[in-house]
Each structure stands twice: as structure tokens, then as C-alpha cells.
Design a protein around this motif. Structure first.
Motif, short mmCIF file in Angstrom:
data_model
loop_
_atom_site.label_atom_id
_atom_site.label_comp_id
_atom_site.label_asym_id
_atom_site.label_seq_id
_atom_site.Cartn_x
_atom_site.Cartn_y
_atom_site.Cartn_z
N MET A 1 -3.93 12.28 -7.24
CA MET A 1 -3.35 11.06 -7.77
C MET A 1 -4.42 10.01 -8.01
SD MET A 1 -0.55 9.62 -8.62
CE MET A 1 0.19 8.04 -8.80
N VAL A 2 -5.32 9.86 -7.03
CA VAL A 2 -6.37 8.86 -7.17
C VAL A 2 -7.31 9.25 -8.31
CG1 VAL A 2 -8.32 7.77 -6.02
CG2 VAL A 2 -6.22 8.15 -4.78
N THR A 3 -7.60 10.54 -8.42
CA THR A 3 -8.49 11.00 -9.49
C THR A 3 -7.88 10.71 -10.85
OG1 THR A 3 -9.22 12.75 -8.00
CG2 THR A 3 -9.78 12.99 -10.33
N PHE A 4 -6.60 10.94 -11.00
CA PHE A 4 -5.92 10.64 -12.26
C PHE A 4 -5.99 9.15 -12.58
CE2 PHE A 4 -1.96 9.20 -14.30
CZ PHE A 4 -2.14 9.79 -15.55
N LEU A 5 -5.77 8.31 -11.58
CA LEU A 5 -5.82 6.87 -11.82
C LEU A 5 -7.24 6.40 -12.17
CD1 LEU A 5 -3.42 5.47 -9.06
CD2 LEU A 5 -3.03 5.64 -11.51
N ILE A 6 -8.24 7.01 -11.56
CA ILE A 6 -9.61 6.64 -11.87
C ILE A 6 -9.96 7.05 -13.30
CG2 ILE A 6 -12.03 7.14 -11.33
CD1 ILE A 6 -11.21 7.18 -8.37
N ILE A 7 -9.53 8.24 -13.71
CA ILE A 7 -9.77 8.69 -15.09
C ILE A 7 -9.05 7.77 -16.07
CG2 ILE A 7 -9.32 10.55 -16.73
CD1 ILE A 7 -9.87 12.50 -14.39
N LEU A 8 -7.81 7.41 -15.74
CA LEU A 8 -7.06 6.48 -16.59
C LEU A 8 -7.74 5.12 -16.66
CD1 LEU A 8 -4.45 6.25 -18.25
CD2 LEU A 8 -3.32 5.44 -16.19
N LEU A 63 -4.31 -1.15 -12.48
CA LEU A 63 -4.84 0.14 -12.05
C LEU A 63 -5.80 -0.02 -10.87
CD1 LEU A 63 -5.49 1.92 -15.46
CD2 LEU A 63 -3.90 2.62 -13.67
N THR A 64 -6.63 -1.04 -10.92
CA THR A 64 -7.58 -1.27 -9.82
C THR A 64 -6.85 -1.59 -8.52
OG1 THR A 64 -9.16 -2.13 -11.43
CG2 THR A 64 -9.59 -2.61 -9.13
N LEU A 65 -5.84 -2.44 -8.60
CA LEU A 65 -5.06 -2.76 -7.40
C LEU A 65 -4.31 -1.53 -6.90
CD1 LEU A 65 -3.69 -6.30 -8.28
CD2 LEU A 65 -5.47 -5.71 -6.62
N GLY A 66 -3.80 -0.72 -7.82
CA GLY A 66 -3.10 0.50 -7.42
C GLY A 66 -4.02 1.49 -6.72
N ILE A 67 -5.22 1.67 -7.27
CA ILE A 67 -6.18 2.58 -6.65
C ILE A 67 -6.56 2.08 -5.27
CG2 ILE A 67 -8.55 3.45 -6.81
CD1 ILE A 67 -8.13 3.51 -9.88
N THR A 68 -6.79 0.78 -5.15
CA THR A 68 -7.15 0.20 -3.85
C THR A 68 -6.04 0.39 -2.83
OG1 THR A 68 -8.49 -1.46 -4.98
CG2 THR A 68 -7.91 -1.90 -2.70
N THR A 69 -4.80 0.16 -3.25
CA THR A 69 -3.67 0.30 -2.34
C THR A 69 -3.48 1.74 -1.89
OG1 THR A 69 -2.59 -1.54 -3.46
CG2 THR A 69 -1.21 -0.15 -2.08
N ILE A 70 -3.60 2.67 -2.82
CA ILE A 70 -3.39 4.08 -2.48
C ILE A 70 -4.48 4.58 -1.54
CG2 ILE A 70 -3.44 6.42 -3.43
CD1 ILE A 70 -1.93 5.32 -5.84
N THR A 71 -5.74 4.23 -1.82
CA THR A 71 -6.82 4.72 -0.95
C THR A 71 -6.81 4.02 0.40
OG1 THR A 71 -8.37 3.16 -1.97
CG2 THR A 71 -8.33 5.41 -2.83
N LYS A 72 -6.35 2.79 0.45
CA LYS A 72 -6.29 2.09 1.74
C LYS A 72 -5.21 2.68 2.64
CE LYS A 72 -7.04 -2.47 3.37
NZ LYS A 72 -7.44 -3.78 2.93
N ASN A 82 -12.89 10.13 4.88
CA ASN A 82 -13.04 8.91 5.68
C ASN A 82 -12.40 9.07 7.06
OD1 ASN A 82 -14.41 7.64 3.65
ND2 ASN A 82 -12.64 6.53 2.88
N SER A 83 -11.30 9.81 7.16
CA SER A 83 -10.65 9.95 8.46
C SER A 83 -11.51 10.79 9.40
CB SER A 83 -9.26 10.55 8.31
OG SER A 83 -9.35 11.88 7.81
N ALA A 84 -12.18 11.81 8.87
CA ALA A 84 -13.06 12.62 9.72
C ALA A 84 -14.23 11.78 10.22
CB ALA A 84 -13.57 13.82 8.94
#
Length: 118
Positions: A1-8, A63-72, A82-84
Motif C-alpha cells: 500500500m505504501v509503495t503504491f502511494l509513493i509511486i502515485l 498523499l504525503t499526509l496519507g503516507i505519513t499516517t500509514i507508516t506511523k 523498524n519494529s525489529a
């Protein structure tokens, strides 16, 4: 999902760059034919390009806010790595300001300073 948003996001950024480069600051823009018989005249072209630029800018912000929210929230592919790392950091004892570790199992040795004159 994040990869798709970054490409978009990259596609929208490229489109915004093209919209800005197409615009002519003197009002020429896409309408190079000129003349009053043009249905898509200079003023109308400027309006379309300006509104398109604002829409693409708003899309970049969303899109930037969405990517930030999803990754956070940990929903992205990068959150697994990051969790490891975070687990490893949590297991490592952090030093205290007094020289010992936070889980003081043994008293810390006092630091010795060199008081000899050179």
C-alpha cells in the motif's frame, strides 16, 4: 500500500512539474496559435493550468499526509524493519548519566581523572 502511494506521489510530482513548465508567465502557455477565433484561448488555458496546478498541489499534500499516517501506524512495508530495530533497541540497556546502566545490578566505578601537571 505504501509503495503504491509513493509511486502515485512521484507521478503527481512529475505532472505538477510539467504543469508548471507548460505555463508561460506572460500568458502564452499552450495557446500559441493566438487569435480571437480560438475556442481555447490564452486566458482559458491559463485558468486550466492554474487550477490543475492547485489540484496537483493538494493531491501531493494529501498523499504525503496519507503516507505519513500509514507508516506511523505500522501499516507499511518499512514498519516491519523498524519494529525489529525498535525491539533491539528496547533490549539494549541505555547508560545512565552517572556512568552505570539503568538496571543497576552492580555499583558503577567512579571515573578517575588525571590530576598530574604536564
Amino acid at each position: 500500500m505504501v509503495t503504491f502511494l509513493i509511486i502515485l506521489l512521484i507521478v503527481v510530482c512529475i505532472a505538477l512539474g510539467l504543469f508548471v513548465l507548460i505555463q508561460n508567465p506572460k500568458g502564452g502557455g499552450l495557446a500559441t496559435g493566438g487569435g480571437t477565433s480560438n475556442m481555447f484561448g490564452v486566458q482559458r488555458t491559463g485558468d486550466v493550468l492554474e487550477k490543475g496546478s492547485w489540484v496537483l498541489l493538494a493531491a501531493i499534500v494529501v498523499l504525503t499526509l496519507g503516507i505519513t499516517t500509514i507508516t506511523k501506524n505500522g501499516g507499511g512495508a518499512t514498519a516491519v524493519g523498524n519494529s525489529a530495530i525498535q525491539e533491539r533497541l528496547d533490549k539494549t540497556p541505555s547508560p545512565s548519566p552517572l556512568g552505570g546502566s539503568l538496571n543497576n545490578t552492580a555499583p558503577a566505578k567512579p571515573a578517575t581523572t588525571d590530576t598530574t601537571k604536564k
